[in-house]
Design a protein around this motif. Structure first.
Motif, PDB file in Angstrom:
ATOM      1  N   LEU A   1       0.470   7.974  -4.021  1.00 15.83           N
ATOM      2  CA  LEU A   1       1.139   8.573  -5.166  1.00 15.83           C
ATOM      3  C   LEU A   1       1.150  10.079  -4.989  1.00 15.83           C
ATOM      4  O   LEU A   1       0.117  10.722  -5.084  1.00 15.83           O
ATOM      5  CB  LEU A   1       0.386   8.182  -6.435  1.00 15.83           C
ATOM      6  CG  LEU A   1       1.043   8.526  -7.741  1.00 15.83           C
ATOM      7  CD1 LEU A   1       2.316   7.745  -7.901  1.00 15.83           C
ATOM      8  CD2 LEU A   1       0.115   8.221  -8.881  1.00 15.83           C
TER       9      LEU A   1
ATOM     10  N   ASP B   1       0.849  -1.177   0.000  1.00 13.45           N
ATOM     11  CA  ASP B   1       0.000   0.000   0.000  1.00 13.45           C
ATOM     12  C   ASP B   1       0.892   1.237   0.000  1.00 13.45           C
ATOM     13  O   ASP B   1       1.776   1.353   0.840  1.00 13.45           O
ATOM     14  CB  ASP B   1      -0.872  -0.031   1.261  1.00 13.45           C
ATOM     15  CG  ASP B   1      -1.947   1.011   1.182  1.00 13.45           C
ATOM     16  OD1 ASP B   1      -2.422   1.260   0.074  1.00 13.45           O
ATOM     17  OD2 ASP B   1      -2.287   1.583   2.229  1.00 13.45           O
ATOM     18  N   PHE B   2       0.660   2.117  -0.950  1.00 16.92           N
ATOM     19  CA  PHE B   2       1.443   3.358  -0.942  1.00 16.92           C
ATOM     20  C   PHE B   2       0.643   4.453  -1.624  1.00 16.92           C
ATOM     21  O   PHE B   2      -0.315   4.197  -2.336  1.00 16.92           O
ATOM     22  CB  PHE B   2       2.792   3.161  -1.623  1.00 16.92           C
ATOM     23  CG  PHE B   2       2.723   2.785  -3.064  1.00 16.92           C
ATOM     24  CD1 PHE B   2       2.880   3.723  -4.059  1.00 16.92           C
ATOM     25  CD2 PHE B   2       2.507   1.465  -3.444  1.00 16.92           C
ATOM     26  CE1 PHE B   2       2.817   3.368  -5.382  1.00 16.92           C
ATOM     27  CE2 PHE B   2       2.443   1.101  -4.775  1.00 16.92           C
ATOM     28  CZ  PHE B   2       2.599   2.052  -5.740  1.00 16.92           C
TER      29      PHE B   2
ATOM     30  N   MET C   1      -4.003   2.565  -1.316  1.00 17.35           N
ATOM     31  CA  MET C   1      -3.465   3.358  -2.411  1.00 17.35           C
ATOM     32  C   MET C   1      -4.295   4.625  -2.585  1.00 17.35           C
ATOM     33  O   MET C   1      -5.490   4.632  -2.359  1.00 17.35           O
ATOM     34  CB  MET C   1      -3.519   2.567  -3.725  1.00 17.35           C
ATOM     35  CG  MET C   1      -2.623   1.369  -3.694  1.00 17.35           C
ATOM     36  SD  MET C   1      -2.054   0.951  -5.330  1.00 17.35           S
ATOM     37  CE  MET C   1      -1.238  -0.588  -4.979  1.00 17.35           C
ATOM     38  N   GLY C   2      -3.625   5.638  -2.972  1.00 18.69           N
ATOM     39  CA  GLY C   2      -4.329   6.890  -3.171  1.00 18.69           C
ATOM     40  C   GLY C   2      -3.402   7.917  -3.756  1.00 18.69           C
ATOM     41  O   GLY C   2      -2.254   7.624  -4.069  1.00 18.69           O
ATOM     42  N   ILE C   3      -3.934   9.092  -3.899  1.00 20.57           N
ATOM     43  CA  ILE C   3      -3.149  10.176  -4.481  1.00 20.57           C
ATOM     44  C   ILE C   3      -3.005  11.270  -3.449  1.00 20.57           C
ATOM     45  O   ILE C   3      -3.956  11.587  -2.730  1.00 20.57           O
ATOM     46  CB  ILE C   3      -3.824  10.685  -5.766  1.00 20.57           C
ATOM     47  CG1 ILE C   3      -3.507   9.719  -6.903  1.00 20.57           C
ATOM     48  CG2 ILE C   3      -3.406  12.089  -6.096  1.00 20.57           C
ATOM     49  CD1 ILE C   3      -4.236   9.983  -8.159  1.00 20.57           C
ATOM     50  N   LYS C   4      -1.805  11.791  -3.339  1.00 27.26           N
ATOM     51  CA  LYS C   4      -1.556  12.824  -2.356  1.00 27.26           C
ATOM     52  C   LYS C   4      -0.997  14.043  -3.072  1.00 27.26           C
ATOM     53  O   LYS C   4       0.017  13.959  -3.749  1.00 27.26           O
ATOM     54  CB  LYS C   4      -0.550  12.305  -1.324  1.00 27.26           C
ATOM     55  CG  LYS C   4      -0.272  13.289  -0.213  1.00 27.26           C
ATOM     56  CD  LYS C   4       0.689  12.693   0.770  1.00 27.26           C
ATOM     57  CE  LYS C   4       0.981  13.679   1.875  1.00 27.26           C
ATOM     58  NZ  LYS C   4       1.928  13.177   2.836  1.00 27.26           N
ATOM     59  N   LYS C   5      -1.704  15.140  -2.973  1.00 27.56           N
ATOM     60  CA  LYS C   5      -1.234  16.349  -3.666  1.00 27.56           C
ATOM     61  C   LYS C   5      -0.198  17.056  -2.795  1.00 27.56           C
ATOM     62  O   LYS C   5      -0.419  17.241  -1.594  1.00 27.56           O
ATOM     63  CB  LYS C   5      -2.410  17.279  -3.916  1.00 27.56           C
ATOM     64  CG  LYS C   5      -3.368  16.741  -4.948  1.00 27.56           C
ATOM     65  CD  LYS C   5      -3.151  17.421  -6.274  1.00 27.56           C
ATOM     66  CE  LYS C   5      -4.166  16.926  -7.287  1.00 27.56           C
ATOM     67  NZ  LYS C   5      -3.923  17.467  -8.613  1.00 27.56           N
ATOM     68  N   VAL C   6       0.906  17.442  -3.400  1.00 27.84           N
ATOM     69  CA  VAL C   6       1.902  18.206  -2.663  1.00 27.84           C
ATOM     70  C   VAL C   6       2.144  19.521  -3.392  1.00 27.84           C
ATOM     71  O   VAL C   6       1.743  19.687  -4.538  1.00 27.84           O
ATOM     72  CB  VAL C   6       3.240  17.436  -2.524  1.00 27.84           C
ATOM     73  CG1 VAL C   6       3.053  16.144  -1.805  1.00 27.84           C
ATOM     74  CG2 VAL C   6       3.886  17.242  -3.866  1.00 27.84           C
TER      75      VAL C   6
ATOM     76  N   LEU D   1       1.429  13.865  -6.017  1.00 24.25           N
ATOM     77  CA  LEU D   1       1.252  14.599  -7.275  1.00 24.25           C
ATOM     78  C   LEU D   1       1.509  16.078  -7.039  1.00 24.25           C
ATOM     79  O   LEU D   1       1.076  16.634  -6.028  1.00 24.25           O
ATOM     80  CB  LEU D   1      -0.172  14.439  -7.784  1.00 24.25           C
ATOM     81  CG  LEU D   1      -0.526  13.197  -8.582  1.00 24.25           C
ATOM     82  CD1 LEU D   1      -1.894  13.376  -9.161  1.00 24.25           C
ATOM     83  CD2 LEU D   1       0.466  12.953  -9.683  1.00 24.25           C
TER      84      LEU D   1
END
Lengths: 582, 233
Positions: free
Chosen positions: A434, A431-432, B1-6, A436
């Motif tokens: 992403l 599990d990780f 799982m996922g998306i992380k905005k930076v 953006l």
């Protein structure tokens, strides 16, 4: 998991263009088109079917076929997460240039001209990519010998008269560029229109390798830019055609030498898919763990040198302190710090030694603190902000047009990560998140890489947890006829010894077929296209290098900026010359 | 799982006015560097202090000699390749050239075996001995494929890593030099690497945890080494 185009869409293309031939296979699906229709079909794929991301273009040489060269385009649809390949025969040794559709094709077409001698109609400046102007041959053609033509007499300088040279030394050498050749190459690349042409590189610490930049300057500002590559060109693709699949593994290390394990895994995965080998679960977790350690290692080197370029020497020392620990771990497990050649077809070379998981756990424990340390020094530092924010902004359109991948693509907000869209090894079992970016500038790429390091530590922790319960499991699928047996098996059974002998001498007899498979390198998508004719050696092996395509956008982003920004921008694109030049 | 905005304004807030006026960003950074001033030194003082390479380290090659720890089928290999049966202290190499075949750069090796010049009634008539074994290590990638291909565990990797030389000739090692390197290595670390039948055991420690130089590089807080797996602890 396969990403090839679906049947429905293939039918749609066939209805529109009845003259095309469709070849749908599990590992490689392509459309064979005529040269006259090529641009029309590619435009249809790009605009109508949304295959708007340019992945790769390369040529294959078939000496007995007429026309001799075949061009292959690989495209990707970011919405549907599907790939499609288009093949076309280069009639009269030429193809129409597709720069009007994708700007990323510019260098790929120059490389095809350099290596095969295929001309491109409508290309803006068709010069050689890696070799110098005036070189007579096109080395990736099948009739060019592996060793080249040794025709230049270059005696050893430190050999005294009458002394016998050591080993199999030969005074004859393949052609090397002279000063005139280099001057001609430089003149052909870029025309001087402004005040001065500044040469940056090929040997400059800021270029992180041997890249030669040409800046056409008006005062402090860069008005035009071109890059001369090829100082580290070793012809890895040519070497691959003359080696067995196992023997090529050490060469993949030497392409992207900072993240050798990631390259090995990407290559071995492609070969395994082609052979139909399923590596054991334990090997998959070991590979994932080692890849992520290597990713941290690579990002630490990037952080250190990037900060060093922008004037923060301290970070360089701190980053190398942690990097040294990972180097120690890789040395203990694989045998060599940098070019480890640890991954084998069907698994890994050796099981984890005693204490390996303890050492990795120990590293993960305090690494998060260390990242915080780096961030307190850099993230909000006003000099760091001034040098990074709003420098080199990449848009989403650029990503598709130039075929940008990896962190560079993600900084523009494109969620393109091979680990997510086509998980190989154990990436689908961990599990990780992403990360953006939002703006697409150098600062975003810095934050992204820091965040990626945190995610990598997270993945490593999960892998360690899984591996702790896998004591008796096999680390290599050596019962498969294509996989080299382990040392113990060779010692204990005569069948294994015969198999070992055959595989080492004749190579893995890979069944006829083609495959394109990629892995997520720290530098971007590292894709391997393998064309097998059923022999122990690949007929054609193409390496789609992430750094090569990522570097291409440098020439666009730097225009109108200063030389100081060139250092920051190049550092944040993070190319490794071993991979761009191959 | 996922998306992380930076990004700036996302997970990083821009500098506040107080931070700008009082140079708090520099202060925080300097605090970290000053803290490091009082930490112990982590650099290894190279020529005076050496880190012992890990047992799996692949350094300069060596050619092992016969010392009574050969594999069980060693004699069968010698017979098959018509090599003069080696005595104690002679090389184990049987000139099978498997190492050369497995090597990605076969030009490294020059391996030759010569027939013995003995009269017909001599027991060694018609048998061969290894006459030349040259390795050009300037071309070597140290990938380890040759050592895995060797049927008699003759060619091995040692822990020697200093290969510098003033001439190219210095990197060409002949069979006497290679034998010496291997003998020296086996005397020093043979027990750690090979068992009594020359097998390479899977269960080795990742490195020697009593090495003080390595402990220094690990922040003076080296990890404790134990078995890998949960049910062994």
């Amino acid at each position: 998991m396969h990403l090839w185009i679906e049947e429905k869409e293939l039918k749609e293309i066939k209805d529109k263009f009845p003259s095309i031939a469709i070849n749908k296979e599990e590992n490689f699906t392509y459309i064979q088109v005529k040269k006259s229709q090529l641009l029309e079909i590619l435009r249809f794929l790009k605009d109508r079917l949304n295959y708007k991301m340019f992945i790769d273009f390369f040529c294959i040489d078939f000496p007995l076929h007429n026309p001799r060269f075949q061009g292959v385009y690989i495209l990707f649809s970011p919405e549907k997460k599907k790939r499609v390949a288009v093949k076309v025969w280069a009639e009269d040794n030429s193809l129409p240039s597709v720069i009007s559709l994708w700007k990323g094709a510019k260098w790929a077409e120059r490389e095809a001209w350099d290596m095969f001698g295929v001309k491109f109609e409508g290309h803006e400046n068709l010069v050689r990519m890696f070799l110098w102007e005036g070189y007579k041959y096109h080395p990736l053609r099948k009739d060019f010998p592996l060793k080249g033509y040794e025709e230049v007499y270059l005696p050893s300088l430190n050999l005294r008269p009458g002394e016998i040279p050591a080993h199999n030394y030969s005074p004859y050498h393949t052609e090397i560029p002279t000063m005139e050749d280099l001057e001609r190459t430089q003149k052909k690349r870029m025309e001087k229109r402004n005040q001065i042409v500044l040469n940056w590189g090929p040997l400059h610490p800021g270029t992180h390798g041997t890249i030669w930049f040409l800046f056409d300057m008006e005062g402090e500002y860069i008005k035009n830019c071109d890059i001369i590559l090829g100082q580290l060109h070793r012809g890895v693709e040519k070497i691959a055609e003359n080696l067995t699949y196992t023997q090529f593994i050490p060469y993949t290390d030497r392409m992207d030498y900072i993240s050798a394990l990631c390259s090995q895994v990407a290559y071995v995965n492609a070969v395994e898919k082609l052979l139909g080998i399923e590596p054991p679960e334990k090997a998959k977790f070991i590979r994932t763990m080692m890849c992520e350690l290597q990713r941290i290692n690579s990002h630490l080197l990037w952080l250190g040198t990037y900060a060093l370029d922008l004037g923060a020497l301290t970070i360089f020392l701190y980053a190398f302190r942690e990097r040294e620990k990972i180097m120690d771990i890789i040395e203990g497990i694989a045998g060599i710090r940098l070019n480890s050649s640890y991954i084998r077809i069907g698994g890994v070379a050796k099981d984890l030694p005693e204490g390996a998981l303890d050492v990795i756990k120990h590293f993960c424990e305090d690494f998060s603190e260390k990242i915080k340390e780096y961030e307190t020094i850099l993230t909000k530092n006003r000099i760091w902000l001034k040098r990074n924010v709003n420098v080199g902004i990449i848009t989403e359109e650029d990503v598709y047009s130039y075929g940008l991948t990896g962190v560079v693509a993600r900084s523009a907000g494109v969620p393109y990560d091979i680990r997510m869209i086509q998980p190989t090894d154990a990436y689908d079992k961990v599990d990780f998140e992403l990360p953006l970016g939002t703006v697409g500038d150098c600062y975003d790429r810095y934050l992204l890489r820091m965040e990626e390091m945190r995610q990598s530590v997270n993945i490593v922790r999960q892998c360690v947890k899984k591996l702790e319960k896998m004591k008796d499991e096999n680390y290599i699928a050596s019962d498969n006829p294509y996989v080299l047996p382990t040392l113990e098996e060779v010692f204990n059974s005569i069948e294994s010894m015969v198999k070992d002998f055959n595989l080492r001498i004749y190579g893995e007899q890979v069944p006829e077929g083609e495959i394109y498979l990629s892995g997520e390198n720290p530098r971007g998508e590292l894709g391997f296209y393998i064309n097998s004719k059923g022999e122990g050696r690949p007929y054609r092996l193409r390496i789609r290098s992430g750094a090569f395509y990522n570097l291409q956008i440098f020439t666009k982003l730097i225009i109108g900026r200063t030389v100081a920004d060139a250092v920051a921008l190049l550092g944040s694109l993070d190319p490794v010359v071993g991979e761009t030049d191959r | 799982m996922g998306i992380k905005k930076v990004g700036l304004n996302r997970n990083v807030q821009p500098q506040t006015l107080t931070e700008k006026i009082f140079f708090l960003d520099f202060m925080k950074g300097l605090k970290t560097t000053i803290k490091h001033l009082f930490r112990k030194v982590i650099t290894v003082d190279f020529p005076f202090e050496l880190v012992e390479p890990a047992p799996r380290f692949r350094g300069v090659h060596g050619l092992r000699n016969v010392d009574g720890t050969e594999k069980e089928d060693f004699d069968a290999w010698v017979k098959k390749l018509k090599i003069k049966p080696p005595e104690m202290g002679e090389t184990r190499c049987i000139a099978c050239k498997f190492c050369q075949a497995a090597c990605p750069v076969p030009e490294i090796f020059i391996i030759k075996a010569e027939k013995l010049d003995v009269p017909e009634d001599h027991p060694h008539h018609g048998l061969k001995v290894l006459s030349q074994f040259d390795m050009d290590l300037s071309k070597c990638m140290f990938c380890g494929l040759c050592t895995l291909a060797c049927p008699t565990v003759c060619i091995i990797h040692t822990d020697v890593y200093d290969l510098s030389s003033y001439t190219r000739r210095g990197w060409v090692l002949n069979k006497e030099t290679l034998s010496k390197i291997a003998d020296d290595f086996i005397a020093r670390r043979g027990k750690e690497k090979y068992d009594e039948k020359s097998h390479w055991p899977d269960w080795q420690k990742i490195w020697d945890d009593s090495d003080t130089a390595r402990a220094k590089a690990w922040d003076n807080n080296p990890p404790k080494l134990g078995p890998n797996y949960a049910d062994q602890q």
